[in-house]
Every structure is written in structure tokens, then in C-alpha cells.
Design a protein around this motif. Structure first.
Motif, PDB file in Angstrom:
ATOM      1  N   ILE A   9      18.874  46.296  21.500  1.00 52.73           N
ATOM      2  CA  ILE A   9      20.262  45.823  21.402  1.00 52.73           C
ATOM      3  C   ILE A   9      21.057  46.734  20.483  1.00 52.73           C
ATOM      4  N   THR A  10      20.489  47.071  19.340  1.00 53.45           N
ATOM      5  CA  THR A  10      21.177  47.945  18.388  1.00 53.45           C
ATOM      6  C   THR A  10      21.421  49.316  19.000  1.00 53.45           C
ATOM      7  N   THR A  11      20.441  49.840  19.714  1.00 60.91           N
ATOM      8  CA  THR A  11      20.573  51.159  20.315  1.00 60.91           C
ATOM      9  C   THR A  11      21.654  51.174  21.386  1.00 60.91           C
ATOM     10  N   ILE A  12      21.697  50.164  22.215  1.00 66.05           N
ATOM     11  CA  ILE A  12      22.651  50.127  23.320  1.00 66.05           C
ATOM     12  C   ILE A  12      24.063  49.836  22.831  1.00 66.05           C
ATOM     13  N   THR A  13      24.223  48.841  21.980  1.00 63.62           N
ATOM     14  CA  THR A  13      25.562  48.398  21.578  1.00 63.62           C
ATOM     15  C   THR A  13      26.052  49.005  20.281  1.00 63.62           C
ATOM     16  N   GLY A  14      25.159  49.541  19.484  1.00 60.62           N
ATOM     17  CA  GLY A  14      25.558  50.048  18.173  1.00 60.62           C
ATOM     18  C   GLY A  14      25.714  48.931  17.157  1.00 60.62           C
ATOM     19  N   ARG A  15      25.353  47.722  17.532  1.00 52.00           N
ATOM     20  CA  ARG A  15      25.451  46.556  16.650  1.00 52.00           C
ATOM     21  C   ARG A  15      24.073  45.943  16.483  1.00 52.00           C
ATOM     22  N   THR A  16      23.866  45.344  15.348  1.00 50.73           N
ATOM     23  CA  THR A  16      22.596  44.668  15.107  1.00 50.73           C
ATOM     24  C   THR A  16      22.600  43.320  15.800  1.00 50.73           C
ATOM     25  N   TRP A  17      21.433  42.758  15.971  1.00 48.86           N
ATOM     26  CA  TRP A  17      21.365  41.440  16.623  1.00 48.86           C
ATOM     27  C   TRP A  17      22.075  40.389  15.783  1.00 48.86           C
ATOM     28  N   GLN A  18      22.131  40.569  14.466  1.00 43.51           N
ATOM     29  CA  GLN A  18      22.870  39.611  13.630  1.00 43.51           C
ATOM     30  C   GLN A  18      24.364  39.669  13.938  1.00 43.51           C
ATOM     31  N   GLU A  19      24.879  40.858  14.205  1.00 44.65           N
ATOM     32  CA  GLU A  19      26.300  41.013  14.513  1.00 44.65           C
ATOM     33  C   GLU A  19      26.660  40.413  15.871  1.00 44.65           C
ATOM     34  N   ALA A  64      35.284  42.819  21.822  1.00 45.73           N
ATOM     35  CA  ALA A  64      36.037  43.291  22.988  1.00 45.73           C
ATOM     36  C   ALA A  64      36.882  44.516  22.651  1.00 45.73           C
ATOM     37  N   LEU A  65      37.519  44.498  21.502  1.00 41.32           N
ATOM     38  CA  LEU A  65      38.344  45.644  21.095  1.00 41.32           C
ATOM     39  C   LEU A  65      37.488  46.857  20.780  1.00 41.32           C
ATOM     40  N   ASP A  66      36.381  46.644  20.078  1.00 41.06           N
ATOM     41  CA  ASP A  66      35.487  47.757  19.726  1.00 41.06           C
ATOM     42  C   ASP A  66      34.835  48.393  20.948  1.00 41.06           C
ATOM     43  N   ASN A  67      34.595  47.585  21.981  1.00 42.17           N
ATOM     44  CA  ASN A  67      33.882  48.064  23.167  1.00 42.17           C
ATOM     45  C   ASN A  67      34.792  48.262  24.376  1.00 42.17           C
ATOM     46  N   ASP A  68      36.093  48.230  24.142  1.00 43.83           N
ATOM     47  CA  ASP A  68      37.082  48.491  25.186  1.00 43.83           C
ATOM     48  C   ASP A  68      36.847  47.648  26.437  1.00 43.83           C
ATOM     49  N   GLU A  69      36.594  46.346  26.214  1.00 45.22           N
ATOM     50  CA  GLU A  69      36.439  45.423  27.342  1.00 45.22           C
ATOM     51  C   GLU A  69      37.780  45.310  28.046  1.00 45.22           C
ATOM     52  N   ARG A  70      37.802  45.654  29.313  1.00 45.84           N
ATOM     53  CA  ARG A  70      39.070  45.698  30.040  1.00 45.84           C
ATOM     54  C   ARG A  70      39.284  44.531  30.980  1.00 45.84           C
ATOM     55  N   PHE A  71      38.282  43.697  31.150  1.00 49.33           N
ATOM     56  CA  PHE A  71      38.396  42.590  32.089  1.00 49.33           C
ATOM     57  C   PHE A  71      38.047  41.286  31.400  1.00 49.33           C
ATOM     58  N   GLU A  79      43.348  40.446  29.277  1.00 50.57           N
ATOM     59  CA  GLU A  79      43.329  41.913  29.323  1.00 50.57           C
ATOM     60  C   GLU A  79      44.656  42.487  28.847  1.00 50.57           C
ATOM     61  N   LYS A  80      45.758  41.922  29.343  1.00 47.68           N
ATOM     62  CA  LYS A  80      47.085  42.433  28.991  1.00 47.68           C
ATOM     63  C   LYS A  80      47.374  42.238  27.508  1.00 47.68           C
ATOM     64  N   GLU A  81      46.973  41.113  26.968  1.00 45.43           N
ATOM     65  CA  GLU A  81      47.217  40.854  25.545  1.00 45.43           C
ATOM     66  C   GLU A  81      46.399  41.795  24.658  1.00 45.43           C
ATOM     67  N   ARG A  82      45.168  42.055  25.049  1.00 45.62           N
ATOM     68  CA  ARG A  82      44.351  43.005  24.273  1.00 45.62           C
ATOM     69  C   ARG A  82      44.913  44.413  24.379  1.00 45.62           C
ATOM     70  N   GLU A  83      45.399  44.766  25.558  1.00 49.11           N
ATOM     71  CA  GLU A  83      45.989  46.090  25.741  1.00 49.11           C
ATOM     72  C   GLU A  83      47.246  46.251  24.889  1.00 49.11           C
ATOM     73  N   ARG A  84      48.086  45.213  24.832  1.00 48.04           N
ATOM     74  CA  ARG A  84      49.276  45.265  23.969  1.00 48.04           C
ATOM     75  C   ARG A  84      48.879  45.443  22.515  1.00 48.04           C
ATOM     76  N   LEU A  85      47.837  44.741  22.108  1.00 51.16           N
ATOM     77  CA  LEU A  85      47.345  44.848  20.734  1.00 51.16           C
ATOM     78  C   LEU A  85      46.881  46.274  20.450  1.00 51.16           C
ATOM     79  N   ARG A  86      46.156  46.870  21.395  1.00 52.83           N
ATOM     80  CA  ARG A  86      45.686  48.253  21.234  1.00 52.83           C
ATOM     81  C   ARG A  86      46.856  49.226  21.162  1.00 52.83           C
ATOM     82  N   ARG A  87      47.795  49.079  22.103  1.00 50.58           N
ATOM     83  CA  ARG A  87      48.933  50.005  22.172  1.00 50.58           C
ATOM     84  C   ARG A  87      49.817  49.931  20.947  1.00 50.58           C
ATOM     85  N   SER A  88      49.930  48.754  20.382  1.00 52.15           N
ATOM     86  CA  SER A  88      50.774  48.609  19.207  1.00 52.15           C
ATOM     87  C   SER A  88      50.116  49.231  17.976  1.00 52.15           C
ATOM     88  N   GLY A  89      48.859  49.613  18.140  1.00 53.36           N
ATOM     89  CA  GLY A  89      48.130  50.166  17.004  1.00 53.36           C
ATOM     90  C   GLY A  89      47.721  49.093  16.024  1.00 53.36           C
TER      91      GLY A  89
END
Length: 101
Positions: A9-19, A64-71, A79-89
Motif C-alpha cells: 500500500i505504501t509503495t503504490i500510494t505513497g501513504r502508509t496504511w495508517q494514513e 482526492a486532491l493529492d491523487n488527482d481523483e477526477r471522477f 469533480e467540478k468543485e475539486r477542480e475549482r479548488l485546484r484552479r484557485s490555487g
């Protein structure tokens, strides 16, 4: 050599199982995916209501933000709300906190 699922899990996602532990108790894990991945043009209202009651909402949105979940609905945002959040920086810890308040 045996496979260590926690290390995988850590290798694939870059996150520990606790996270990722929030996923075990997440309300979405107890419902069907049709709420969180509705057909195009369908309402996300039910998913957002479930997210609003979920203890893992903040972690879910951060994931979702860290892993660029688009759906789908993640952390109570579409999706649109997360994209607005990303675009706004504003995809920062403070923005995630405000979005999940």
C-alpha cells in the motif's frame, strides 16, 4: 518472498496504511458506488449528504486532491468543485479545512 500488504500500500500510494485507515470507517465503504460515481448529469446530493456525516471527510478530500481523483464525489466535493479548488490555487490544508467545515 512473501508480500507484505501494508508495505505494498505504501509503495503504490505513497501513504502508509495508517494514513489510509479513514477508508475502513468511511460511510462510502458501507454504501454502493452509484452514490459517489453517479451517471453524468445525475445528482450528487445524496453522496454529499453522506460525506457530511462522515468522520473521514477531510482525509478523503485530501486524498482526492493529492491523487488527482477526477471522477466521483470525494470528501463532499464533486469533480467540478475539486477542480475549482485546484484552479484557485486554494488546494491547501486551510482550503480543505474550510471545504469540510
Amino acid at each position: 518472498m512473501p508480500i507484505d500488504p501494508m508495505n505494498t500500500i505504501t509503495t503504490i500510494t505513497g501513504r502508509t496504511w495508517q494514513e489510509l485507515a479513514w477508508q475502513e470507517n468511511a460511510l462510502c465503504a458501507q454504501t454502493g458506488p452509484e452514490f459517489f460515481f453517479p451517471a453524468p448529469g445525475s445528482s450528487t446530493r445524496e453522496a454529499k449528504q453522506l460525506c457530511g456525516a462522515c468522520e473521514g471527510r477531510r482525509e478523503c478530500l485530501e486524498y482526492a486532491l493529492d491523487n488527482d481523483e477526477r471522477f466521483g464525489v470525494w470528501g463532499g466535493l464533486s469533480e467540478k468543485e475539486r477542480e475549482r479548488l485546484r484552479r484557485s490555487g486554494a488546494a491547501t490544508t486551510a482550503a480543505v479545512s474550510a471545504a469540510t467545515a
